[in-house]
Structure formats: C-alpha cells, structure tokens
Design a protein around this motif. Sequence first.
Motif, PDB file in Angstrom:
ATOM      1  N   PHE A   1       0.816  -1.216   0.000  1.00 31.09           N
ATOM      2  CA  PHE A   1       0.000   0.000   0.000  1.00 31.09           C
ATOM      3  C   PHE A   1       0.849   1.264   0.000  1.00 31.09           C
ATOM      4  O   PHE A   1       0.371   2.325  -0.380  1.00 31.09           O
ATOM      5  CB  PHE A   1      -0.954  -0.001   1.199  1.00 31.09           C
ATOM      6  N   THR A   2       2.108   1.182   0.458  1.00 29.70           N
ATOM      7  CA  THR A   2       2.937   2.394   0.447  1.00 29.70           C
ATOM      8  C   THR A   2       4.019   2.336  -0.629  1.00 29.70           C
ATOM      9  O   THR A   2       4.955   3.117  -0.626  1.00 29.70           O
ATOM     10  CB  THR A   2       3.622   2.628   1.814  1.00 29.70           C
ATOM     11  N   SER A   3       3.897   1.372  -1.564  1.00 29.30           N
ATOM     12  CA  SER A   3       4.930   1.228  -2.597  1.00 29.30           C
ATOM     13  C   SER A   3       4.778   2.224  -3.728  1.00 29.30           C
ATOM     14  O   SER A   3       5.661   2.337  -4.566  1.00 29.30           O
ATOM     15  CB  SER A   3       4.890  -0.174  -3.198  1.00 29.30           C
ATOM     16  N   GLY A   4       3.637   2.907  -3.809  1.00 33.69           N
ATOM     17  CA  GLY A   4       3.434   3.876  -4.868  1.00 33.69           C
ATOM     18  C   GLY A   4       2.499   3.397  -5.962  1.00 33.69           C
ATOM     19  O   GLY A   4       2.524   3.927  -7.065  1.00 33.69           O
ATOM     20  N   LEU A   5       1.670   2.386  -5.689  1.00 31.79           N
ATOM     21  CA  LEU A   5       0.657   1.981  -6.675  1.00 31.79           C
ATOM     22  C   LEU A   5      -0.422   3.058  -6.729  1.00 31.79           C
ATOM     23  O   LEU A   5      -0.643   3.770  -5.751  1.00 31.79           O
ATOM     24  CB  LEU A   5       0.022   0.647  -6.278  1.00 31.79           C
ATOM     25  N   SER A   6      -1.116   3.158  -7.866  1.00 33.29           N
ATOM     26  CA  SER A   6      -2.148   4.191  -7.997  1.00 33.29           C
ATOM     27  C   SER A   6      -3.321   3.874  -7.068  1.00 33.29           C
ATOM     28  O   SER A   6      -3.510   2.729  -6.653  1.00 33.29           O
ATOM     29  CB  SER A   6      -2.647   4.255  -9.436  1.00 33.29           C
ATOM     30  N   ILE A   7      -4.095   4.921  -6.762  1.00 31.02           N
ATOM     31  CA  ILE A   7      -5.233   4.741  -5.848  1.00 31.02           C
ATOM     32  C   ILE A   7      -6.191   3.694  -6.391  1.00 31.02           C
ATOM     33  O   ILE A   7      -6.633   2.802  -5.677  1.00 31.02           O
ATOM     34  CB  ILE A   7      -5.988   6.080  -5.665  1.00 31.02           C
ATOM     35  N   SER A   8      -6.488   3.781  -7.700  1.00 33.54           N
ATOM     36  CA  SER A   8      -7.497   2.882  -8.257  1.00 33.54           C
ATOM     37  C   SER A   8      -7.001   1.442  -8.297  1.00 33.54           C
ATOM     38  O   SER A   8      -7.789   0.508  -8.330  1.00 33.54           O
ATOM     39  CB  SER A   8      -7.906   3.345  -9.655  1.00 33.54           C
TER      40      SER A   8
ATOM     41  N   ALA B   1      -5.653  -3.362   6.817  1.00 31.72           N
ATOM     42  CA  ALA B   1      -6.278  -3.442   5.492  1.00 31.72           C
ATOM     43  C   ALA B   1      -6.766  -2.086   5.020  1.00 31.72           C
ATOM     44  O   ALA B   1      -6.860  -1.834   3.820  1.00 31.72           O
ATOM     45  CB  ALA B   1      -7.440  -4.437   5.522  1.00 31.72           C
ATOM     46  N   SER B   2      -7.097  -1.201   5.974  1.00 34.14           N
ATOM     47  CA  SER B   2      -7.558   0.141   5.610  1.00 34.14           C
ATOM     48  C   SER B   2      -6.334   0.982   5.219  1.00 34.14           C
ATOM     49  O   SER B   2      -5.457   1.233   6.030  1.00 34.14           O
ATOM     50  CB  SER B   2      -8.278   0.766   6.807  1.00 34.14           C
TER      51      SER B   2
ATOM     52  N   ASP C   1      -3.008   2.080   7.202  1.00 31.11           N
ATOM     53  CA  ASP C   1      -1.774   1.370   6.868  1.00 31.11           C
ATOM     54  C   ASP C   1      -0.614   2.332   6.617  1.00 31.11           C
ATOM     55  O   ASP C   1       0.543   1.967   6.837  1.00 31.11           O
ATOM     56  CB  ASP C   1      -2.009   0.481   5.645  1.00 31.11           C
ATOM     57  N   TYR C   2      -0.927   3.569   6.167  1.00 30.88           N
ATOM     58  CA  TYR C   2       0.143   4.565   6.011  1.00 30.88           C
ATOM     59  C   TYR C   2       0.897   4.750   7.322  1.00 30.88           C
ATOM     60  O   TYR C   2       2.102   4.956   7.337  1.00 30.88           O
ATOM     61  CB  TYR C   2      -0.441   5.916   5.574  1.00 30.88           C
TER      62      TYR C   2
ATOM     63  N   LYS D   1       3.884   7.523   5.681  1.00 30.53           N
ATOM     64  CA  LYS D   1       5.132   7.104   5.027  1.00 30.53           C
ATOM     65  C   LYS D   1       4.899   6.866   3.545  1.00 30.53           C
ATOM     66  O   LYS D   1       3.777   6.640   3.092  1.00 30.53           O
ATOM     67  CB  LYS D   1       5.687   5.837   5.691  1.00 30.53           C
ATOM     68  N   GLN D   2       5.987   6.974   2.785  1.00 32.46           N
ATOM     69  CA  GLN D   2       5.946   6.666   1.358  1.00 32.46           C
ATOM     70  C   GLN D   2       7.269   6.006   1.007  1.00 32.46           C
ATOM     71  O   GLN D   2       8.335   6.523   1.338  1.00 32.46           O
ATOM     72  CB  GLN D   2       5.749   7.952   0.544  1.00 32.46           C
ATOM     73  N   ASP D   3       7.186   4.852   0.352  1.00 33.41           N
ATOM     74  CA  ASP D   3       8.419   4.158  -0.044  1.00 33.41           C
ATOM     75  C   ASP D   3       9.173   4.991  -1.070  1.00 33.41           C
ATOM     76  O   ASP D   3       8.574   5.644  -1.932  1.00 33.41           O
ATOM     77  CB  ASP D   3       8.103   2.792  -0.657  1.00 33.41           C
ATOM     78  N   ALA D   4      10.511   4.943  -0.968  1.00 35.95           N
ATOM     79  CA  ALA D   4      11.381   5.559  -1.980  1.00 35.95           C
ATOM     80  C   ALA D   4      11.946   4.408  -2.803  1.00 35.95           C
ATOM     81  O   ALA D   4      12.661   3.564  -2.282  1.00 35.95           O
ATOM     82  CB  ALA D   4      12.504   6.338  -1.299  1.00 35.95           C
ATOM     83  N   VAL D   5      11.557   4.355  -4.081  1.00 33.41           N
ATOM     84  CA  VAL D   5      11.877   3.200  -4.910  1.00 33.41           C
ATOM     85  C   VAL D   5      12.809   3.636  -6.032  1.00 33.41           C
ATOM     86  O   VAL D   5      12.500   4.604  -6.746  1.00 33.41           O
ATOM     87  CB  VAL D   5      10.584   2.589  -5.507  1.00 33.41           C
TER      88      VAL D   5
END
Lengths: 510, 139
Positions: A305-312, A371-372, A376-377, B95-99
């Motif tokens: 969830f924090t890897s940078g996938l798009s919201i959708s 899961a939310s 999760d952030y 947080k936000q991953d840095a990839v």
Amino acid sequence: MSESEKTEIPKEEQKEHPPFYLSLKRILTTTHHKDIGVMYIVTSFFFFFLAGVSALFLRAELARPGEQIIEAAVYNSLLTLHGSTMIFLWIIPVFVGFANYLLPTMIGAKDMYFPKLNALGFWILPIAGALFWLGRPGIGWTGYAPLSVIDPGIGVDMWILAMHLVGTSSIIGAFNFIATIFKLRKPGMSLKTMPIFVWSMVVTSFLVLAATPVLAIVLSLLLLDRNFGTGFFLPGPGGDPILWQHLFWFYSHPAVYIMILPGMGLISEIIPRLARKTLYGHYTMVLSLVLIGVLGFAVWAHHMFTSGLSISARIPFMFMTMAIAIPSGIKVFNWVATMYGGRLKLEVPMLFAISFVGTFIVAGVTGVFTASIPIDYALHDTYFVVGHLHFILFGASTQAVFAALYYYFPYMTKKMYNQSLAKLHFIGTSIGLYLTFFTFTALGLEGMPRRVVDYLPELMPLNQIATFGAIIIAISQLVLLYNMLHSWLKGRKAEDDPWQLAKYGLRDYD
Amino acid sequence: MHTAKKLELLTVLGAIVILTYITAISTVALYEIDTPPDDIDRIIKVTGRQFFWTFEMPDGTISNEIRIKTGETILFEIRAEDVIHSFFIRELAIKQDAVPGHVETLWIRVDKPGEYNILCAELCGTGHTFMTTKLIVTE
C-alpha cells in the motif's frame, strides 16, 4: 480363543510396528506415511527451537536502546533466519507432517499415493535448513530487491537455493496429497462427507500448486540478476524493483493461508471430539475454506500500500482484503457453535483449541486495521504488522500445532504426557504471547519501524515488556520440550481411546 | 439449530455492513490524503541513499534536515539511489516508499511547531536503523 493365539497377536503387532526411529537404517529408508509424518514433525520442532533462540537474541538486543550485544549486520542476519526458518521450516512442514500422519488414515488409504516421493519431499528440508543457516543473508525473509540484488557474498544465493528447495518440497507434497485424496478414498467417502482436515489439505495443496511456481520464477530472476548481469529488478537496465514485490507477494500471500488452513482443519477435528458433539456446519466450513483459498489470490497488493501503486489499483485490494474476513468469521462462528452446549472437560488440546479461536479473532481484527489504506500509512512496516503476523503465526497456527500435538501424541507414541506440565505450558504460552505481541502492536502505534537494531529511548519500557514476554514464551517451550521427550521415553502407557470418545459414540482414525 | 443458522446469517450480514462501512470511509480518506492541494508552497526533493536522507529545496540548497513553517503546504518528491527506503515521518503517522527508478509524492501541512522524527521504514542494509533525521517546524 486359544492360548497360542492370545500370545501370538501382540508378537505379530510388535513385529509389524517396532518404532521406526530405533533403527538408523529405517529412518533413512522408510516411506511409510506415519513414519514420514513423525519425522516431519520432529524436524520442524528442531527448527522451531532454533528459530526461537534467534528471536531471543533479537529481543535481548532490543531490551535497551543503543547497540547492546549484537551489531547491525548480525542482527539483520538473525531476523532473516528467524523469519525464513519459522515460515519455511517450521509452520509449513509441521502441518505437512500432521497431514502425512493423519490424512491417509482419515480417508481409509494404506499410504500416500507416491510413498517414495513423499520421503524425498521430507529429505529436501534438512538441506534447505543447512543452506539458510550457512548462508545467513541480511535481507529479511521477504528479500526485497534491489537490496537482495546488490548484497555481496554468496549468502543470498544460498538463501535463493534454500527457498527453491522448500518450494520443491511443498510442490511434491501438494501433488501427493491431491493424488491421495482423489484416488485413494475408501468407497463410500464422498467429497461431501470428507473430514474438514482433508478438505483443508485439498485447498492448501491447490494453493501450493498455483502459487509456488511463481515463487520459483521470481527467485530464478533474482539469481539471474545477481550472477548473470540481467536487470529484472534494477531500474538502470530497464527493470523495476516493484516487480519483485508483485511476484513475491503473489506467492507469499496465498502462503499465509498455506500456513493457517491446515491448522483450521486440525482444530475442526479436535473441537467437536473434545466437546463430544459433531461439527456445526460441515458445508459452510468447506465453503469458507474454498472461499478463503480463492480470495487469498486477490489480496497480495495489500503488502504494497505504500509502494506507490495508484489509488485505483489499491482500492480493489483493500476491498478484497476486507472481504476475506467474512469466511474467516464463519469459521469462528461454527467453532463456537460446536462448543456451545457441548460437554467440555478442558483437556489440554481443548485449551489450546479455544485459545486458537480467541487469538485468531485478535489476529483478524488487527488485520482489518492494516487493510484500511489510510491507517496502513501509519502502521505499514512498523511493529504493529509484526504483532499482527505473530498473532496469526504463533497465536493461531502454532497453537493449532500444540492442540494437535497434545491431542494426537497418545496415538503417535502410545504414551501419555504429564497433564500438569502441559497445562503449565498452556498458561505460560498464553501469558507470554499476549504480553509480547500486544506490546508489539502498541510499539507499532508509537511508530517504531520493524527490523531496527535501535530505537528512540522513550520506547524502552514497551520494548522491555516485549522482551520479558518473549522470555516467558521461551521458558514455556522448554516445559513442552521436556514433557514431550520425557513422556515419549518414560511416560505411562496411553489408553487405546485416550479421549474416551467411544462413550459418546464418536471415534478417531486408527 | 434453526436459531444458530439465523444467528450465523445475522453475524455474516453484520460483518458485511461493518466492513463495507470501513472500506467506504477509508476510500474517502485515501483520496483526501493522496490528492495534493492546488496551493503548494514548496516542493522539496527527497533522496534516500544507504544510509542517509538528503533534501533539495526549491532554491537549490541541499540539506540533511527539513525546516518548514507551520501552515506551509509542502510536496515531497521522493526518490531512491540504490535500494528501496521508506520516508517515514513518525509523529505524522505517514510514510511513502522511496523506490529506485520511481518518483513518488507525498504532501504535508503541519500546524503544530516542534521537532518531528524522520525514519527509514524499509530494511535497506546494515545502517537502516540509523537512517534518521528531523523535520523542524517553526511558527
């Protein structure tokens, strides 16, 4: 019956079943499913204690802020070994062990469909264990690229080979279980009436067959990246580190269910017998197993969830993750409904089974939090997640193993264990597990990242409580070890019907 | 047994209602958190390396910690040089991953002055624990 017949029968029995573990030759050559089952269980317990000791080193290091007894590189190796060993050499194979021991008898088969392959599946595991522990990489059990690509030395390569081996062992086992269940069922046992444990192994085996090849692919790609200059996971040559996460979790999320469904199956066999009733809702039990298995393939990105996938892309995964709570809830309801109005005597296996259900609820609820996505952030990659996964893997899966061990021990060894020591083990395990893992979730809420060797000084009290809990868990497992070994060697003989099932018109598999 | 069946159905329906509600409010909150506002005051470029963070301000100055004012809307552009790191502002619980190879974004607006801890939340090697710095917010 004549005198000679009377004396002959026990002699013959002895000839047929001298314990296989007394002869090294038979240990090395046996292909009998019960022998292999016991070997799986004993070997898994060895790795359980080994990985448990490594956890104690981690907790000792974290008892105080600052680097105390081990340096960061060793710490990273130990946490990788703890995770890899507990997952791939403890919880997955110990269930394969119980399945080997129980499944053919449950469906009325003489042995597994491929007995020799079955032995091969077992003998791969010690080699994998040696590779893990000689390699000692410091990349975490998830082996995220590119850290696992650029890590120097051959530790990671040995880790990859070990993972390949445990995957191969899993696939061999799964093939064998499916062939056994579909080909060797006794006449009259339909899919509808098959015991729930057998059903749990059907679903688990299909999960293994569908998911493990993907693990093999991703490990092979990593091996190529490390040794042959490809760049599947490196942005420079045009690859993407996120590819590792997608493929790895496409295996490893279903693997979470590979680690819990057999436990649910065992619990579904033990609870009704010790409540002296029949299982409530056989059909919904099977349906929820299958639903969990299917949904388990559609939730892997909740690890990202924090890897940078798009919201959708993320919202459907959040939805599916929430949905999987429903079949899990059905199972909990059915276990409680089975116990309701039963004649519970709170024998040790029942205590662990009840604790399994309770801890599974706690584990599930902590799972809904992560899961939310907005929550999760805050919680991702913190101790909250570590607490959640230990509630599942120790609180639920491992307690299911303990319940099964205490339930089937008299059948396996023909000996009875010491009940008071077993209860002491139960009490210690319960106190230790809630003390440690609730503290983990609290540390996660305080924002302590996972896999760190040091932390902010203000988090010291919570960390000390967690370390104290871990010590209680460790001492309780020593009680278990002593009780099992001592009873196996010198315990009193078990009765033929150790749980007095015949009195209530129930029976177990023999 | 009939009551048990009814009770089970009720439990399942109750769970569906609760989980749907959680999913719905989470979705709304997610769009709010992930959509940067139009009035960005400053864009700060964040780079994670083994084992430290560097921050490039809009005027080109490079620093190892972040100083901002309360009420200022900041957009972080997050990159990684070598392996995956995770840009974690502990007290803001985000947080936000840095990839490597990706540019990810994260925006904040802090109302309370003080010192906030910036940590790395993704295992990145032996120095992972010590990849820490501060976000300093002044009036």
